[in-house]
Design a protein around this motif. Structure first.
Motif, mmCIF file in Angstrom:
data_model
loop_
_atom_site.group_PDB
_atom_site.id
_atom_site.type_symbol
_atom_site.label_atom_id
_atom_site.label_comp_id
_atom_site.label_asym_id
_atom_site.label_seq_id
_atom_site.Cartn_x
_atom_site.Cartn_y
_atom_site.Cartn_z
ATOM 1 N N HIS A 159 -7.479 19.192 -1.607
ATOM 2 C CA HIS A 159 -7.105 17.767 -1.583
ATOM 3 C C HIS A 159 -8.348 16.885 -1.561
ATOM 4 O O HIS A 159 -8.441 15.916 -2.323
ATOM 5 C CB HIS A 159 -6.225 17.465 -0.372
ATOM 6 C CG HIS A 159 -6.108 16.012 -0.065
ATOM 7 N ND1 HIS A 159 -5.496 15.123 -0.912
ATOM 8 C CD2 HIS A 159 -6.553 15.295 0.974
ATOM 9 C CE1 HIS A 159 -5.563 13.906 -0.394
ATOM 10 N NE2 HIS A 159 -6.201 13.991 0.756
ATOM 11 N N LEU A 160 -9.305 17.206 -0.729
ATOM 12 C CA LEU A 160 -10.517 16.390 -0.633
ATOM 13 C C LEU A 160 -11.302 16.383 -1.946
ATOM 14 O O LEU A 160 -11.945 15.394 -2.284
ATOM 15 C CB LEU A 160 -11.395 16.871 0.515
ATOM 16 C CG LEU A 160 -10.814 16.609 1.913
ATOM 17 C CD1 LEU A 160 -11.701 17.243 2.976
ATOM 18 C CD2 LEU A 160 -10.632 15.128 2.168
ATOM 19 N N LYS A 161 -11.230 17.468 -2.686
ATOM 20 C CA LYS A 161 -11.925 17.538 -3.974
ATOM 21 C C LYS A 161 -11.373 16.501 -4.950
ATOM 22 O O LYS A 161 -12.120 15.899 -5.726
ATOM 23 C CB LYS A 161 -11.772 18.939 -4.561
ATOM 24 C CG LYS A 161 -12.417 19.111 -5.915
ATOM 25 C CD LYS A 161 -12.243 20.535 -6.414
ATOM 26 C CE LYS A 161 -12.858 20.681 -7.797
ATOM 27 N NZ LYS A 161 -12.695 22.040 -8.295
ATOM 28 N N PHE A 162 -10.068 16.281 -4.909
ATOM 29 C CA PHE A 162 -9.441 15.383 -5.867
ATOM 30 C C PHE A 162 -9.075 14.020 -5.287
ATOM 31 O O PHE A 162 -8.554 13.162 -6.000
ATOM 32 C CB PHE A 162 -8.186 16.034 -6.457
ATOM 33 C CG PHE A 162 -8.512 17.183 -7.351
ATOM 34 C CD1 PHE A 162 -9.023 16.962 -8.621
ATOM 35 C CD2 PHE A 162 -8.339 18.482 -6.925
ATOM 36 C CE1 PHE A 162 -9.353 18.013 -9.445
ATOM 37 C CE2 PHE A 162 -8.657 19.545 -7.757
ATOM 38 C CZ PHE A 162 -9.170 19.312 -9.015
ATOM 39 N N GLU B 181 0.856 -1.185 0.000
ATOM 40 C CA GLU B 181 0.000 0.000 0.000
ATOM 41 C C GLU B 181 0.885 1.226 0.000
ATOM 42 O O GLU B 181 1.789 1.352 0.812
ATOM 43 C CB GLU B 181 -0.893 0.003 1.234
ATOM 44 C CG GLU B 181 -1.857 1.153 1.254
ATOM 45 C CD GLU B 181 -2.776 1.132 2.454
ATOM 46 O OE1 GLU B 181 -3.127 2.217 2.918
ATOM 47 O OE2 GLU B 181 -3.122 0.044 2.910
ATOM 48 N N MET B 182 0.648 2.113 -0.944
ATOM 49 C CA MET B 182 1.431 3.332 -1.014
ATOM 50 C C MET B 182 0.803 4.369 -0.096
ATOM 51 O O MET B 182 -0.397 4.595 -0.149
ATOM 52 C CB MET B 182 1.494 3.855 -2.444
ATOM 53 C CG MET B 182 2.281 2.955 -3.340
ATOM 54 S SD MET B 182 2.524 3.485 -5.053
ATOM 55 C CE MET B 182 1.851 5.079 -5.202
ATOM 56 N N LYS B 183 1.622 4.968 0.718
ATOM 57 C CA LYS B 183 1.157 6.020 1.605
ATOM 58 C C LYS B 183 1.871 7.303 1.216
ATOM 59 O O LYS B 183 3.040 7.282 0.870
ATOM 60 C CB LYS B 183 1.442 5.658 3.056
ATOM 61 C CG LYS B 183 0.689 4.416 3.490
ATOM 62 C CD LYS B 183 0.813 4.188 4.976
ATOM 63 C CE LYS B 183 0.159 2.877 5.299
ATOM 64 N NZ LYS B 183 -0.905 2.939 6.206
ATOM 65 N N SER B 184 1.152 8.381 1.262
ATOM 66 C CA SER B 184 1.757 9.654 0.910
ATOM 67 C C SER B 184 1.689 10.598 2.098
ATOM 68 O O SER B 184 0.856 10.461 2.977
ATOM 69 C CB SER B 184 1.057 10.265 -0.299
ATOM 70 O OG SER B 184 -0.318 10.431 -0.045
ATOM 71 N N THR B 185 2.569 11.561 2.068
ATOM 72 C CA THR B 185 2.592 12.565 3.118
ATOM 73 C C THR B 185 1.573 13.654 2.807
ATOM 74 O O THR B 185 1.076 13.766 1.670
ATOM 75 C CB THR B 185 3.983 13.216 3.221
ATOM 76 O OG1 THR B 185 4.230 13.963 2.016
ATOM 77 C CG2 THR B 185 5.074 12.183 3.443
ATOM 78 N N TYR B 186 1.296 14.466 3.798
ATOM 79 C CA TYR B 186 0.399 15.610 3.605
ATOM 80 C C TYR B 186 0.910 16.480 2.463
ATOM 81 O O TYR B 186 0.142 16.883 1.583
ATOM 82 C CB TYR B 186 0.315 16.413 4.907
ATOM 83 C CG TYR B 186 -0.420 17.723 4.772
ATOM 84 C CD1 TYR B 186 -1.806 17.757 4.768
ATOM 85 C CD2 TYR B 186 0.264 18.925 4.642
ATOM 86 C CE1 TYR B 186 -2.495 18.958 4.640
ATOM 87 C CE2 TYR B 186 -0.412 20.125 4.505
ATOM 88 C CZ TYR B 186 -1.786 20.138 4.503
ATOM 89 O OH TYR B 186 -2.463 21.323 4.369
ATOM 90 N N GLY B 187 2.206 16.751 2.451
ATOM 91 C CA GLY B 187 2.782 17.597 1.407
ATOM 92 C C GLY B 187 2.588 17.017 0.024
ATOM 93 O O GLY B 187 2.231 17.726 -0.920
ATOM 94 N N GLN B 188 2.800 15.719 -0.121
ATOM 95 C CA GLN B 188 2.600 15.068 -1.412
ATOM 96 C C GLN B 188 1.142 15.154 -1.844
ATOM 97 O O GLN B 188 0.848 15.384 -3.022
ATOM 98 C CB GLN B 188 3.041 13.610 -1.352
ATOM 99 C CG GLN B 188 4.542 13.447 -1.219
ATOM 100 C CD GLN B 188 4.932 12.024 -0.866
ATOM 101 O OE1 GLN B 188 4.198 11.310 -0.181
ATOM 102 N NE2 GLN B 188 6.098 11.619 -1.326
ATOM 103 N N GLN C 6 6.012 24.070 0.349
ATOM 104 C CA GLN C 6 6.181 25.487 0.678
ATOM 105 C C GLN C 6 5.909 26.369 -0.535
ATOM 106 O O GLN C 6 5.332 27.448 -0.401
ATOM 107 C CB GLN C 6 7.589 25.744 1.208
ATOM 108 C CG GLN C 6 7.838 25.170 2.585
ATOM 109 C CD GLN C 6 9.299 25.287 2.990
ATOM 110 O OE1 GLN C 6 10.179 24.859 2.258
ATOM 111 N NE2 GLN C 6 9.531 25.872 4.152
ATOM 112 N N ILE C 7 6.284 25.895 -1.703
ATOM 113 C CA ILE C 7 6.056 26.660 -2.926
ATOM 114 C C ILE C 7 4.562 26.761 -3.234
ATOM 115 O O ILE C 7 4.056 27.850 -3.502
ATOM 116 C CB ILE C 7 6.813 26.034 -4.117
ATOM 117 C CG1 ILE C 7 8.325 26.098 -3.884
ATOM 118 C CG2 ILE C 7 6.411 26.682 -5.440
ATOM 119 C CD1 ILE C 7 8.890 27.492 -3.664
ATOM 120 N N VAL C 8 3.843 25.638 -3.205
ATOM 121 C CA VAL C 8 2.417 25.702 -3.566
ATOM 122 C C VAL C 8 1.595 26.439 -2.520
ATOM 123 O O VAL C 8 0.540 26.989 -2.855
ATOM 124 C CB VAL C 8 1.805 24.312 -3.867
ATOM 125 C CG1 VAL C 8 2.523 23.650 -5.024
ATOM 126 C CG2 VAL C 8 1.768 23.417 -2.660
#
Length: 83
Positions: A72-75, A6-13, A52-54
């Motif tokens: 994020h929730l939209k997508f 299972e791939m997990k991503s960070t908040y930033g990702q 930080q950029i976005v």
């Protein structure tokens, strides 16, 4: 499913991915890649993370009238290329 990691991503990702979707989903892989390159180039030049950029006010119009979490929730779990 056995053997499937299972791939997990960070908040930033997650937030950067949502910005990519919001800014360029209709442009396909080339458009998304172009926006990703803009984020990467700005991050490298400024010595900052892509997140930080976005999150910098005014950098990406998709965040002008919403929060990063709402975007994020939209997508979330939306297929990039509908089948």
């Amino acid at each position: 499913m056995a053997g499937t990691a299972e791939m997990k991503s960070t908040y930033g990702q997650q937030i950067v991915a949502a910005v990519l979707m919001a800014e360029a989903r209709g442009e396909g892989e080339i458009g998304i890649t172009a926006v990703a390159e803009v984020i990467r180039n700005r991050a490298e030049k400024a010595g900052k993370s892509p997140l930080q950029i976005v999150l910098k006010p005014g950098e990406f119009s998709c965040l002008n009238d919403t929060t990063p979490t709402a975007l994020h929730l939209k997508f979330y779990r939306m297929k990039l290329y509908p089948t």
